[in-house]
Design an enzyme around this catalytic site. Structure first.
Site, PDB file in Angstrom:
ATOM      1  N   HIS A 170      -7.542  -5.831  -0.336  1.00 31.43           N
ATOM      2  CA  HIS A 170      -6.322  -5.062  -0.122  1.00 31.43           C
ATOM      3  C   HIS A 170      -5.614  -5.583   1.132  1.00 31.43           C
ATOM      4  CE1 HIS A 170      -4.008  -1.321  -0.458  1.00 31.43           C
ATOM      5  NE2 HIS A 170      -4.184  -1.111   0.839  1.00 31.43           N
ATOM      6  N   TRP A 182      -9.756   0.229  -5.722  1.00 29.64           N
ATOM      7  CA  TRP A 182      -9.245   1.577  -5.394  1.00 29.64           C
ATOM      8  C   TRP A 182      -7.815   1.754  -5.918  1.00 29.64           C
ATOM      9  CZ3 TRP A 182     -10.946   6.141  -4.008  1.00 29.64           C
ATOM     10  CH2 TRP A 182     -10.191   7.017  -3.222  1.00 29.64           C
ATOM     11  N   SER A 193       0.818  -1.206   0.000  1.00 29.24           N
ATOM     12  CA  SER A 193       0.000   0.000   0.000  1.00 29.24           C
ATOM     13  C   SER A 193       0.859   1.268   0.000  1.00 29.24           C
ATOM     14  CB  SER A 193      -0.937  -0.066   1.206  1.00 29.24           C
ATOM     15  OG  SER A 193      -2.105   0.651   0.955  1.00 29.24           O
ATOM     16  N   LYS A 245       4.273   2.040  -2.372  1.00 26.82           N
ATOM     17  CA  LYS A 245       4.721   3.234  -3.106  1.00 26.82           C
ATOM     18  C   LYS A 245       6.160   3.529  -2.643  1.00 26.82           C
ATOM     19  CE  LYS A 245       0.130   5.419  -2.128  1.00 26.82           C
ATOM     20  NZ  LYS A 245      -0.847   4.711  -2.882  1.00 26.82           N
TER      21      LYS A 245
HETATM   22  C1  GCU Z   1      -5.427   4.865   1.331  1.00 30.42           C
HETATM   23  C2  GCU Z   1      -4.834   5.637   0.196  1.00 30.42           C
HETATM   24  C3  GCU Z   1      -3.944   4.733  -0.668  1.00 30.42           C
HETATM   25  C4  GCU Z   1      -2.946   4.016   0.189  1.00 30.42           C
HETATM   26  C5  GCU Z   1      -3.632   3.303   1.315  1.00 30.42           C
HETATM   27  C6  GCU Z   1      -2.712   2.691   2.369  1.00 30.42           C
HETATM   28  O1  GCU Z   1      -6.339   3.917   0.825  1.00 30.42           O
HETATM   29  O2  GCU Z   1      -5.869   6.194  -0.550  1.00 30.42           O
HETATM   30  O3  GCU Z   1      -3.267   5.504  -1.639  1.00 30.42           O
HETATM   31  O4  GCU Z   1      -2.178   3.129  -0.563  1.00 30.42           O
HETATM   32  O5  GCU Z   1      -4.420   4.227   2.045  1.00 30.42           O
HETATM   33  O6  GCU Z   1      -1.533   2.945   2.405  1.00 30.42           O
HETATM   34  O7  GCU Z   1      -3.219   1.982   3.225  1.00 30.42           O
END
Ligand code: GCU
Length: 426
Positions: free
Chosen positions: A406, A356, A265, A269
């Site tokens: 997720h 998402w 998540s 990144k």
């Molecule tokens: C939110 C956010 C995502 C991210 C995620 C996380 O959903 O919108 O961009 O990856 O949190 O890190 O849990």
């Protein structure tokens, strides 16, 4: 009205505009409004056709674009970091491995910050240096396993009842709450080591957190106005991963040629950004990293650049906001970030219910990075279409679409280890 009136008065003549709630698009027929730039066309319009030009010209151009437009500039200045073992190593899982905790002290004097690495080494590391997965965790090292010897992180945590965070602090009940995401025993069983640190140790994930994280080591705490290319949280978390790598590369028992960086998540990144900047990471794995990670920004599906900048601008540099609802202006897309790993292997993982994060956008980013691997004679995904769920693919560029939500699961870990096994040593 009783409550609104003073607010309206305070606003004086300012007109109020209601901001419409964000509506993500999930209609594939509307998802591709923009062309995706070719990763091998340089800024001057010329086509890159060989490794030398990629390394000398195009790769630096792209790295510099991600620094100035997306994640911000990582300071080039170094700060002193010391590493000291906290207590004795402990045998775990009936001798399958050792658990060690290491305190990292970063910087000097008043501005010093500390972070803790939780390291598991397989028993085989005594005779044969082990490959290692390096990753940050969301809920503290103590959330990785219920082992009472793991130090309960005293730092700040985001509120979360399920993780037993009370008044932004972890509690005894927080031990082991995320164990399913780390599958430590299964990792040791396959001869891999695991090194993890709480991401908040490097930069607390809150709006005013910069003064408490490693940003402060570089005198950038609490600046009223952040420069357009100032690094955000993701930059600081990636910096932390590199400082973990500093320790691991010197460690007997670890194969310094087989250090993999992984993240889920927002930390996926981060793993991509760390891998792009630090070529000691021999394998880079993004799990469900989504927008601002592996998924294409110019596609309109699920989260968008604008939505990220609205909710978590701190993760990125201020310049990133130039592309909110304006993705067409981005001179590159996220497949170029994936391509920055070349020729090192990279793996992108999606999940069917994680719309998402735009699973297809993640697959396409991996696909569009392939031409750079081809310059090195490396085979990428080996498929043109997104594979069916639970069907991993890929040689130097790996991908799977896991069935489910997720998350970072035992299934994901097994596929990552299969992929890592196939890479062997560099
Ligand atoms: C939110 C956010 C995502 C991210 C995620 C996380 O959903 O919108 O961009 O990856 O949190 O890190 O849990």
């Amino acid at each position: 009205m009783r409550f609104l009136l003073p607010v309206l008065c305070a606003l004086g003549t300012t007109t109020l505009h209601a901001v419409p709630p964000f509506e993500p698009n999930y209609d594939e027929s509307l998802a591709n409004p923009l062309p995706i730039p070719d990763v091998l066309v340089a800024e001057d319009g010329s086509r890159v056709t060989d490794r030398e030009t990629w390394e000398r010209k195009r790769r630096p151009e792209l790295l510099s674009l991600f620094s100035s437009e997306v994640y911000g500039q990582t300071p080039s200045r170094t700060v002193p970091v010391t590493y000291s073992a906290m207590g004795e190593d402990k045998e775990v899982f009936g001798g399958k491995g050792l658990m060690r905790q290491i305190e990292m002290r970063m910087g000097e004097g008043e501005r010093q910050r500390s972070a803790q690495i939780l390291l598991y080494l397989p028993a085989t590391a005594k005779t044969q240096p082990a490959p290692v997965f390096v990753l940050l965790n969301f809920w503290g090292n103590h959330s990785v396993s219920a082992d009472p010897d793991i130090v309960l992180n005293p730092g700040w945590f985001r509120s979360n009842k399920d993780k037993h965070i009370v008044n932004n602090r972890a509690t005894e009940a927080s031990r082991g709450v995320s164990a399913s995401r780390y599958t430590v025993e299964a990792i040791l069983d396959r001869g891999y080591a695991l090194a993890t640190t709480y991401y908040g140790d490097f930069s607390p994930d809150r709006r005013d957190g910069f003064a408490d994280g490693v940003h402060a080591l570089f005198n950038e705490d609490d600046a009223e106005e952040r420069a357009g290319d100032a690094w955000g949280n993701i930059g600081a978390w990636a910096w932390g991963l590199s400082r973990m790598a500093d320790y691991l590369t010197e460690l007997p028992g670890i194969d310094s040629d087989r250090i993999a960086v992984l993240g889920h998540s927002r930390l996926g990144k981060t793993a991509l950004w760390a891998g792009a900047q630090d070529e000691r990471f021999a394998l880079v794995i993004s799990n469900n990293s989504g927008e601002g990670g592996a998924s294409l920004a110019k596609r309109n599906f699920g989260e968008t650049v604008g939505r990220l900048n609205e909710t978590v601008p701190r993760w990125f540099c201020p310049n990133y906001d130039k592309y909110s609802k304006n993705e067409g202006a981005l001179p590159m897309d996220q497949h170029a970030l994936v391509a920055l790993m070349t020729p090192r292997p990279v793996y992108i993982a999606s999940a069917t219910e994680d719309l998402w994060a735009d699973p297809l956008g993640e697959f396409l980013a991996a696909k569009l990075a392939e031409p750079v691997y081809a310059l090195y004679g490396k085979k990428g995904l080996g498929v043109d279409e997104q594979p069916a769920p639970d069907t991993p693919v890929g040689a130097s560029v790996g991908y799977h679409l896991r069935k489910g939500k997720h998350d970072l699961s035992a299934y994901d870990w097994q596929r990552f280890m299969d992929f890592a096994d196939r890479q062997g040593a560099r």
